[in-house]
Design an enzyme around this catalytic site. Structure first.
Site, PDB file in Angstrom:
ATOM      1  N   ARG A 122      86.251  63.221  29.046  1.00  0.00           N
ATOM      2  CA  ARG A 122      85.739  61.932  28.554  1.00  0.00           C
ATOM      3  C   ARG A 122      86.894  60.972  28.235  1.00  0.00           C
ATOM      4  O   ARG A 122      87.903  61.373  27.656  1.00  0.00           O
ATOM      5  CB  ARG A 122      84.898  62.171  27.298  1.00  0.00           C
ATOM      6  CG  ARG A 122      84.369  60.874  26.714  1.00  0.00           C
ATOM      7  CD  ARG A 122      83.143  61.082  25.939  1.00  0.00           C
ATOM      8  NE  ARG A 122      83.388  61.669  24.621  1.00  0.00           N
ATOM      9  CZ  ARG A 122      82.439  61.780  23.706  1.00  0.00           C
ATOM     10  NH1 ARG A 122      81.219  61.373  23.960  1.00  0.00           N
ATOM     11  NH2 ARG A 122      82.715  62.325  22.544  1.00  0.00           N
ATOM     12  N   ARG A 166      82.485  70.520  16.305  1.00  0.00           N
ATOM     13  CA  ARG A 166      81.429  69.491  16.323  1.00  0.00           C
ATOM     14  C   ARG A 166      80.118  70.056  16.856  1.00  0.00           C
ATOM     15  O   ARG A 166      79.036  69.668  16.398  1.00  0.00           O
ATOM     16  CB  ARG A 166      81.895  68.284  17.156  1.00  0.00           C
ATOM     17  CG  ARG A 166      83.035  67.545  16.478  1.00  0.00           C
ATOM     18  CD  ARG A 166      83.714  66.579  17.399  1.00  0.00           C
ATOM     19  NE  ARG A 166      82.864  65.456  17.739  1.00  0.00           N
ATOM     20  CZ  ARG A 166      83.057  64.676  18.806  1.00  0.00           C
ATOM     21  NH1 ARG A 166      84.051  64.928  19.636  1.00  0.00           N
ATOM     22  NH2 ARG A 166      82.255  63.671  19.027  1.00  0.00           N
TER      23      ARG A 166
HETATM   24  P1  AMP Z   1      80.284  60.100  17.683  1.00  0.00           P
HETATM   25  O1  AMP Z   1      81.071  59.001  18.295  1.00  0.00           O
HETATM   26  O2  AMP Z   1      78.838  59.740  17.526  1.00  0.00           O
HETATM   27  O3  AMP Z   1      80.466  61.408  18.411  1.00  0.00           O
HETATM   28  O4  AMP Z   1      80.850  60.316  16.198  1.00  0.00           O
HETATM   29  C1  AMP Z   1      82.193  60.710  15.986  1.00  0.00           C
HETATM   30  C2  AMP Z   1      82.346  61.272  14.589  1.00  0.00           C
HETATM   31  O5  AMP Z   1      81.993  60.269  13.630  1.00  0.00           O
HETATM   32  C3  AMP Z   1      81.460  62.462  14.262  1.00  0.00           C
HETATM   33  O6  AMP Z   1      82.024  63.692  14.708  1.00  0.00           O
HETATM   34  C4  AMP Z   1      81.400  62.367  12.746  1.00  0.00           C
HETATM   35  O7  AMP Z   1      82.597  62.833  12.147  1.00  0.00           O
HETATM   36  C5  AMP Z   1      81.342  60.861  12.518  1.00  0.00           C
HETATM   37  N1  AMP Z   1      79.936  60.369  12.492  1.00  0.00           N
HETATM   38  C6  AMP Z   1      79.332  59.532  13.385  1.00  0.00           C
HETATM   39  N2  AMP Z   1      78.054  59.305  13.049  1.00  0.00           N
HETATM   40  C7  AMP Z   1      77.824  60.012  11.913  1.00  0.00           C
HETATM   41  C8  AMP Z   1      76.684  60.208  11.085  1.00  0.00           C
HETATM   42  N3  AMP Z   1      75.511  59.612  11.362  1.00  0.00           N
HETATM   43  N4  AMP Z   1      76.819  61.014  10.006  1.00  0.00           N
HETATM   44  C9  AMP Z   1      77.998  61.610   9.713  1.00  0.00           C
HETATM   45  N5  AMP Z   1      79.109  61.484  10.464  1.00  0.00           N
HETATM   46  C10 AMP Z   1      79.034  60.689  11.551  1.00  0.00           C
END
Ligand code: AMP
Length: 209
Positions: A122, A166
């Site tokens: 990615r 994750r």
């Molecule tokens: P993403 O880009 O959606 O994969 O988010 C990247 C990281 O941001 C995640 O691994 C979390 O650490 C944090 N994060 C994003 N959205 C949330 C959420 N709704 N609740 C908690 N952590 C979040």
């Protein structure tokens, strides 16, 4: 339409959100992108969030809810939105129910082994946040964003160790949201494996758009 996209990290939520956003002219809101922007700008929220994100953990609910309450109150959300990466826990989903009535939670289904392979390929635009994949969804010019010409980089949290952390967090904390929305008659599922265009077509068909 008020839509939630559910799915493991790397399942293609951001890519599909962009298609739906274009088709329906509603904003796509990514909590991850908002947090990465906060980190880039060195804000207090960004500083707090970074340590959780780098460890592959979820940022605490109170921080996320503060961000989302403000974001959903903005004028561009009046006709609906796509939520990419929120809610990610049951308490977040319960809090969302108090401020919005969601039409549909669409789960993009991809196996863990496929996710692990995908994440290493990615790439994300440093400037606008658009995502690509070096083989599955490559940019027209290597290393350059098709949309804004920005440099494509690998996210800090897309390394194999953090990806596994994750995925564990996803199964423990976020996957229960499927039952949460299924119980409310709002869950739809699509197969997230195949070409980006085929998945887009089944997403559109499932949503009836
Ligand atoms: P993403 O880009 O959606 O994969 O988010 C990247 C990281 O941001 C995640 O691994 C979390 O650490 C944090 N994060 C994003 N959205 C949330 C959420 N709704 N609740 C908690 N952590 C979040």
């Amino acid at each position: 339409m008020k839509l939630i996209l559910l799915g493991a990290p790397g399942s293609g939520k951001g890519t599909q959100a962009a298609f739906i956003c274009e088709k329906l002219s509603i904003p796509s809101i990514s909590t991850g992108a908002i947090l990465r922007e906060a980190i880039k700008n060195g804000t207090q929220t960004g500083l707090k969030a970074k340590e959780y994100m780098d460890a592959g953990k979820l940022v605490p609910d109170d921080i996320i809810l503060g961000i989302m309450e403000d974001r959903l109150a903005e004028p561009d959300c009046a006709n609906g939105y796509i939520l990419d990466g929120f809610p990610r826990t049951i308490p977040q989903a319960e809090a969302l129910e108090k401020i919005a009535s969601i039409d549909c939670a669409l789960s993009i289904e991809v196996s863990d082994s496929e996710i692990e392979q995908r994440m290493t390929g990615r790439r994300v635009c440093k400037d606008c946040g658009k995502t690509f994949h070096i083989t599955g969804n490559p940019p027209k010019k290597e290393g350059i964003c098709d949309d804004c010409g920005g440099e494509l980089i690998q996210r800090d949290d897309d390394n194999p160790e953090t990806v596994r952390a994750r995925l564990t967090v996803y199964h423990n904390e976020t996957e229960p949201l499927k039952s949460f929305y299924e119980g409310r008659g709002k869950l739809r599922r699509v197969n997230g494996v195949g070409s980006v265009e085929d998945i887009r077509d089944s997403v559109f068909e499932t949503l009836g758009i």
